[in-house]
Scaffold this active site. Structure first.
Site, PDB file in Angstrom:
ATOM      1  N   HIS A 165      -1.118   4.627  -0.426  1.00 32.62           N
ATOM      2  CA  HIS A 165      -2.114   5.507   0.206  1.00 32.62           C
ATOM      3  C   HIS A 165      -1.775   6.997   0.123  1.00 32.62           C
ATOM      4  O   HIS A 165      -1.829   7.720   1.124  1.00 32.62           O
ATOM      5  CB  HIS A 165      -2.343   5.093   1.661  1.00 32.62           C
ATOM      6  CG  HIS A 165      -3.260   3.917   1.800  1.00 32.62           C
ATOM      7  ND1 HIS A 165      -4.566   3.928   1.347  1.00 32.62           N
ATOM      8  CD2 HIS A 165      -3.057   2.681   2.325  1.00 32.62           C
ATOM      9  CE1 HIS A 165      -5.120   2.753   1.586  1.00 32.62           C
ATOM     10  NE2 HIS A 165      -4.231   1.977   2.168  1.00 32.62           N
ATOM     11  N   ASN A 219      -8.449  -2.630  -2.640  1.00 26.34           N
ATOM     12  CA  ASN A 219      -9.835  -2.349  -2.241  1.00 26.34           C
ATOM     13  C   ASN A 219     -10.147  -0.852  -2.227  1.00 26.34           C
ATOM     14  O   ASN A 219     -11.312  -0.457  -2.298  1.00 26.34           O
ATOM     15  CB  ASN A 219     -10.146  -2.974  -0.876  1.00 26.34           C
ATOM     16  CG  ASN A 219      -9.302  -2.398   0.239  1.00 26.34           C
ATOM     17  OD1 ASN A 219      -8.069  -2.450   0.188  1.00 26.34           O
ATOM     18  ND2 ASN A 219      -9.935  -1.866   1.268  1.00 26.34           N
ATOM     19  N   HIS A 220      -9.111  -0.007  -2.166  1.00 22.66           N
ATOM     20  CA  HIS A 220      -9.357   1.440  -2.210  1.00 22.66           C
ATOM     21  C   HIS A 220      -9.468   1.976  -3.637  1.00 22.66           C
ATOM     22  O   HIS A 220      -9.789   3.162  -3.802  1.00 22.66           O
ATOM     23  CB  HIS A 220      -8.276   2.199  -1.437  1.00 22.66           C
ATOM     24  CG  HIS A 220      -8.519   2.221   0.033  1.00 22.66           C
ATOM     25  ND1 HIS A 220      -9.051   3.308   0.693  1.00 22.66           N
ATOM     26  CD2 HIS A 220      -8.326   1.266   0.982  1.00 22.66           C
ATOM     27  CE1 HIS A 220      -9.166   3.021   1.984  1.00 22.66           C
ATOM     28  NE2 HIS A 220      -8.734   1.793   2.181  1.00 22.66           N
ATOM     29  N   ASP A 277       0.819  -1.211   0.000  1.00 20.16           N
ATOM     30  CA  ASP A 277       0.000   0.000   0.000  1.00 20.16           C
ATOM     31  C   ASP A 277       0.858   1.268   0.000  1.00 20.16           C
ATOM     32  O   ASP A 277       1.873   1.345   0.695  1.00 20.16           O
ATOM     33  CB  ASP A 277      -0.893   0.034   1.239  1.00 20.16           C
ATOM     34  CG  ASP A 277      -1.912  -1.091   1.273  1.00 20.16           C
ATOM     35  OD1 ASP A 277      -1.634  -2.171   0.710  1.00 20.16           O
ATOM     36  OD2 ASP A 277      -2.984  -0.899   1.875  1.00 20.16           O
ATOM     37  N   HIS A 293      -2.364  -4.852   2.016  1.00 14.14           N
ATOM     38  CA  HIS A 293      -3.687  -4.684   2.632  1.00 14.14           C
ATOM     39  C   HIS A 293      -3.696  -4.464   4.139  1.00 14.14           C
ATOM     40  O   HIS A 293      -4.635  -3.897   4.675  1.00 14.14           O
ATOM     41  CB  HIS A 293      -4.546  -5.900   2.271  1.00 14.14           C
ATOM     42  CG  HIS A 293      -6.016  -5.761   2.534  1.00 14.14           C
ATOM     43  ND1 HIS A 293      -6.734  -4.620   2.231  1.00 14.14           N
ATOM     44  CD2 HIS A 293      -6.925  -6.643   3.056  1.00 14.14           C
ATOM     45  CE1 HIS A 293      -8.011  -4.813   2.550  1.00 14.14           C
ATOM     46  NE2 HIS A 293      -8.145  -6.018   3.054  1.00 14.14           N
ATOM     47  N   ASP A 348      -4.047   0.018  -3.613  1.00 16.32           N
ATOM     48  CA  ASP A 348      -4.232   1.036  -2.576  1.00 16.32           C
ATOM     49  C   ASP A 348      -3.253   2.191  -2.767  1.00 16.32           C
ATOM     50  O   ASP A 348      -2.426   2.500  -1.914  1.00 16.32           O
ATOM     51  CB  ASP A 348      -4.127   0.437  -1.171  1.00 16.32           C
ATOM     52  CG  ASP A 348      -5.437  -0.207  -0.726  1.00 16.32           C
ATOM     53  OD1 ASP A 348      -6.302  -0.468  -1.590  1.00 16.32           O
ATOM     54  OD2 ASP A 348      -5.600  -0.463   0.487  1.00 16.32           O
TER      55      ASP A 348
END
Length: 321
Positions: free
Chosen positions: A66, A124-125, A64, A249, A92
């Protein structure tokens, strides 16, 4: 500063992309018209890619990000700048960090410029619903004055692959496994070009987590996907002749974690997550020589204050007054 130059996807040649990458590497915003062209260009590449991408070593696996743009720059400093290093990003890219817009635009530009050296799969983001809650939508509106850039980017999310396989030995996915999926062929036939569903195999790949002590499958506290045990991971690897499952994740304070006697590896690449968690980050370096051995990681810390810069303070929303 907004970079105002604009060109259609057909006009974005190597020199144009190099110039845009140089701008993006400085964490400068690119104008909405240009973002639309970049999205059109990367869509042409992604639409040809399979649900399960086949990747050769050497490659460096990243978890990730982010929206922590300056920490992505630190990742490139540690792991090597594209195209000198091949990268697989496990999703992500956006939400929670200060620079989701700049982060995702840069990764799209790198994918356009070096399509065989940069692999982007879906987390999932990478979802319309999630990004309206966790920051990406609001950031786009704040920086561009409308939701159009968010709309262009979220359309690209639908074209991202769901998984990757390295040298036929490592299965790479954002979240984890699904009780509905025993073989790769069951992933290959999924219709991925949709918003992430609330349930089902595509949802599970992006949302599931390994859980020590779990036998088979358990209910996930996330409200989507499943918890899966070592037996489920073992069976999936045996069915598909995989050595290991690599996923992201989950925040890991040490940057990486080995599960189930090294059958599953979690890689986390956002140091000092949300600018307050105090964790280090890691990338996983896979070569032809080490793929059959224990995983090899490079651990790194967050970018220094001097290299990070500080976000401009935003006006306080009325509901806080």
């Amino acid at each position: 500063m907004l970079e105002e130059d604009a060109a259609g996807p057909d006009q974005l040649g190597p020199n144009d992309l190099d110039r845009q990458i140089e701008i993006a590497m400085r964490c400068e915003l690119i104008c909405e018209t240009q973002v639309k062209s970049i999205c059109a260009k990367v869509r042409e590449i992604l639409i040809e890619e399979a649900n399960v991408q086949v990747i050769d070593t050497p490659v460096t696996i990243c978890g990730d990000i982010h929206g922590q743009f300056h920490d992505l720059m630190e990742l490139f400093r540690v792991g090597g700048s594209p195209p000198n290093t091949n990268y697989l990003f496990l999703g992500d890219y956006v939400d929670r960090g200060y620079n989701s817009v700049e982060t995702f635009i840069l990764l799209m530009l790198l994918k356009c410029r070096y399509p065989d050296r940069i692999t982007l799969i879906r987390g999932n983001h990478e979802s319309r619903q999630i990004t309206q809650v966790y920051g990406f939508y609001d950031e786009c509106v704040r920086k561009y004055g409308s939701g159009q850039v968010w709309k262009h980017c979220t359309e690209i999310f639908d074209y991202l692959s769901l998984a990757a396989v390295i040298d036929g030995k490592l299965f790479c996915v954002h979240g984890g496994l699904s009780p509905s999926i025993a073989t790769l062929d069951q992933i290959r036939v999924l219709d991925r070009k949709i918003e992430v569903p609330h349930e089902g195999p595509m949802c599970d790949l992006l949302w599931s987590d390994p859980e020590e002590g779990c036998s088979g499958w358990g209910i996930s506290p996330r409200g989507a996907g499943y918890l899966f045990g070592g037996d489920a991971a073992e069976l999936f690897c045996e069915n598909n002749d995989f050595l290991r499952i690599c996923r992201a994740h989950q925040l890991v304070m040490e940057g990486y974690k080995l599960h189930f006697r090294k059958r599953v590896v979690t890689v986390w690449s956002a140091p000092n997550y949300c600018y307050r968690c105090g964790n280090v980050a890691a990338i996983m370096e896979v070569t032809e020589e080490n793929i059959d051995s224990d995983p090899v990681f490079e651990v790194f810390e967050a970018a220094t204050v001097e290299n990070r810069g500080e976000p401009k303070k935003q006006p306080i929303a009325q509901y806080f007054l």
